[in-house]
Motif scaffolding. Structure first.
Motif, PDB file in Angstrom:
ATOM      1  N   ASP A  32      10.725  23.765   3.258  1.00  0.00           N
ATOM      2  CA  ASP A  32      11.556  24.455   4.238  1.00  0.00           C
ATOM      3  C   ASP A  32      11.339  25.967   4.256  1.00  0.00           C
ATOM      4  O   ASP A  32      12.153  26.707   4.790  1.00  0.00           O
ATOM      5  CB  ASP A  32      13.042  24.148   3.990  1.00  0.00           C
ATOM      6  N   ALA A  77      22.778  24.341  10.423  1.00  0.00           N
ATOM      7  CA  ALA A  77      21.348  24.631  10.255  1.00  0.00           C
ATOM      8  C   ALA A  77      20.942  24.430   8.803  1.00  0.00           C
ATOM      9  O   ALA A  77      21.660  24.835   7.884  1.00  0.00           O
ATOM     10  CB  ALA A  77      21.053  26.055  10.702  1.00  0.00           C
ATOM     11  N   ASP A 114      14.178  23.938  17.670  1.00  0.00           N
ATOM     12  CA  ASP A 114      14.687  24.631  16.499  1.00  0.00           C
ATOM     13  C   ASP A 114      15.143  26.034  16.893  1.00  0.00           C
ATOM     14  O   ASP A 114      15.882  26.203  17.854  1.00  0.00           O
ATOM     15  CB  ASP A 114      13.625  24.647  15.395  1.00  0.00           C
ATOM     16  N   SER A 115      14.690  27.054  16.151  1.00  0.00           N
ATOM     17  CA  SER A 115      15.225  28.402  16.354  1.00  0.00           C
ATOM     18  C   SER A 115      14.893  28.994  17.712  1.00  0.00           C
ATOM     19  O   SER A 115      15.522  29.970  18.129  1.00  0.00           O
ATOM     20  CB  SER A 115      14.713  29.336  15.248  1.00  0.00           C
ATOM     21  N   TYR A 129      11.283  35.480  12.748  1.00  0.00           N
ATOM     22  CA  TYR A 129      11.505  34.652  11.568  1.00  0.00           C
ATOM     23  C   TYR A 129      12.985  34.705  11.182  1.00  0.00           C
ATOM     24  O   TYR A 129      13.552  35.790  11.039  1.00  0.00           O
ATOM     25  CB  TYR A 129      10.678  35.138  10.386  1.00  0.00           C
ATOM     26  N   ARG A 172      15.552  33.294   8.218  1.00  0.00           N
ATOM     27  CA  ARG A 172      15.755  32.617   6.937  1.00  0.00           C
ATOM     28  C   ARG A 172      17.249  32.293   6.824  1.00  0.00           C
ATOM     29  O   ARG A 172      18.082  33.190   6.744  1.00  0.00           O
ATOM     30  CB  ARG A 172      15.316  33.523   5.785  1.00  0.00           C
ATOM     31  N   TRP A 199      17.974  28.972  19.544  1.00  0.00           N
ATOM     32  CA  TRP A 199      19.073  29.780  19.031  1.00  0.00           C
ATOM     33  C   TRP A 199      19.168  31.142  19.715  1.00  0.00           C
ATOM     34  O   TRP A 199      20.149  31.862  19.526  1.00  0.00           O
ATOM     35  CB  TRP A 199      18.915  30.012  17.531  1.00  0.00           C
ATOM     36  N   ASP A 243      13.295  28.592   6.302  1.00  0.00           N
ATOM     37  CA  ASP A 243      12.703  29.378   7.374  1.00  0.00           C
ATOM     38  C   ASP A 243      12.682  28.599   8.682  1.00  0.00           C
ATOM     39  O   ASP A 243      12.361  27.405   8.707  1.00  0.00           O
ATOM     40  CB  ASP A 243      11.275  29.776   6.999  1.00  0.00           C
ATOM     41  N   HIS A 244      12.981  29.321   9.754  1.00  0.00           N
ATOM     42  CA  HIS A 244      12.967  28.758  11.103  1.00  0.00           C
ATOM     43  C   HIS A 244      12.180  29.727  11.989  1.00  0.00           C
ATOM     44  O   HIS A 244      12.740  30.676  12.544  1.00  0.00           O
ATOM     45  CB  HIS A 244      14.389  28.574  11.627  1.00  0.00           C
ATOM     46  N   ASP A 283       9.852  27.903  19.906  1.00  0.00           N
ATOM     47  CA  ASP A 283       9.546  27.587  18.512  1.00  0.00           C
ATOM     48  C   ASP A 283       8.103  27.970  18.193  1.00  0.00           C
ATOM     49  O   ASP A 283       7.214  27.903  19.051  1.00  0.00           O
ATOM     50  CB  ASP A 283       9.719  26.092  18.249  1.00  0.00           C
TER      51      ASP A 283
END
Length: 340
Positions: free
Chosen positions: A227, A151, A119-120, A184, A186, A123, A155-156, A99
């Motif tokens: 966000d 989710a 978070d991302s 990034y 979205r 992923w 933005d993550h 992250d």
């Protein structure tokens, strides 16, 4: 289906950090963030290790400064991370995703490998966890990014990192040198960008020269409570009673703030007169970043502080003392003559 986002942000940055891991009684740590442009950026060390890393080129994409996607919840995208050995010796590097966040100083960094992403960074599934590269060789690390079905929109930020551990036998530490690229994501949906600004902390520093002007220091925090990524412009203005002798910083570009992060802002105003009481305000104009970027509501935070002209008061007190002493001496002299 994945669609590359338009680049509406500052130039990409490679993430370079030195993190000390326990290897004995002596411990220390340091971290830096180095800006780059282009697809790769080199990192070199005194031990001869040197490598570059960045988004891999492909038939429909080349020269990307960082990874950027707009995806629906539940969507999957495949891509690749390129690592090149620019040094004269073979390298074995760890590769992982983490992250991203904005530090309180305003730089963008990634969580170290010792901290769990939530978070991302979770992923991203990399094809491998380490790479061995001969001098002059480039290795591609494929990865799959899968957005959870639940989710939240917005933005993550994350990043993909290469890491080289080297041990300093004398200091009994392991130094973790990191180089990576921002990533990034979205997530499509209704966006709710927002920021908050803390009440300013203000301090006035006068001068001992009663004819000189002083300095005002203003500090506040800018927090991204929305966000989406947010950029902002800030300005501060100060004046004396009834608006006299105004001074302003003018517009200043503030650091980009990732969702959930907070930065500390410090502004200095020189040439401020000590007029007993100073009033003013900070003005922050935030703008969401990325597709659909838009200016948010302007935030104005007033402040007030005492600005006592100490030097001037001391001079006036000294003059008053001299005047009083002169009056007393004159009266005593008159009394003495009257007594005779």
């Amino acid at each position: 289906m994945a669609r590359p986002l338009l680049s509406l942000v500052l130039p990409a940055a490679a993430l370079v950090a030195a993190v000390l891991l326990p290897s004995g009684p002596a411990l220390a740590s340091a971290s830096t963030l180095a800006g780059i442009s282009g697809t790769v950026a080199p990192i070199a060390a005194t031990d001869g290790a040197s490598w570059s890393a960045g988004p891999a080129d492909g038939p429909r994409r080349s020269g990307r400064p960082f990874f950027e996607y707009e995806l629906d919840p539940g969507a999957t995208v495949e891509d690749a991370f390129a690592v090149r050995n620019d040094g004269a010796r073979a390298l074995t590097l760890r590769v992982y995703a983490a992250d991203a966040f904005t530090t309180r100083e305003g730089t963008i960094d990634l969580l170290p490998a010792s901290e769990q992403s939530v978070d991302s960074g979770t992923w991203v599934e990399l094809d491998r966890s380490d790479v061995s590269i001969e001098p002059g060789e480039t290795v591609l690390v494929p990865f799959t990014l899968t957005v959870p079905t639940d989710a939240r929109p917005g933005d993550h930020p994350a990043g993909i990192v290469t890491s080289l551990l080297s041990e300093d036998a004398e200091a009994q530490v392991q130094v973790d040198r990191r180089l990576g690229s921002r990533l990034y994501v979205r997530v499509a949906g209704e966006l709710a960008p927002s920021v908050t600004v803390s009440d300013p902390t203000v301090s006035f520093e006068g001068m001992w020269n009663p004819l000189a002007l002083g300095r005002l220091e203003i500090s506040y925090t800018l927090e991204n409570t929305g966000d989406t990524r947010v950029a902002a412009v800030g300005a501060s203005t100060v004046h004396g009673p009834f608006g006299v002798a105004p001074v302003t910083t003018g517009a200043e570009q503030l650091p980009e703030v990732l969702p959930g992060s907070t930065v500390e802002v410090r502004q200095l105003l020189d040439g401020v007169a000590a007029l007993a009481w100073l009033g003013g305000a900070i003005t922050v104009i935030p703008t969401s970043v990325g597709i659909g970027a838009a200016q948010l509501d302007t935030v104005v935070a007033p402040f007030g502080t005492a600005a006592v002209p100490v030097a001037t008061l001391l001079v006036l007190a000294g003059l008053a003392f001299v005047a009083l002493a002169t009056v007393l001496l004159v009266r005593r002299s008159r009394r003495s003559r009257s007594a005779v």
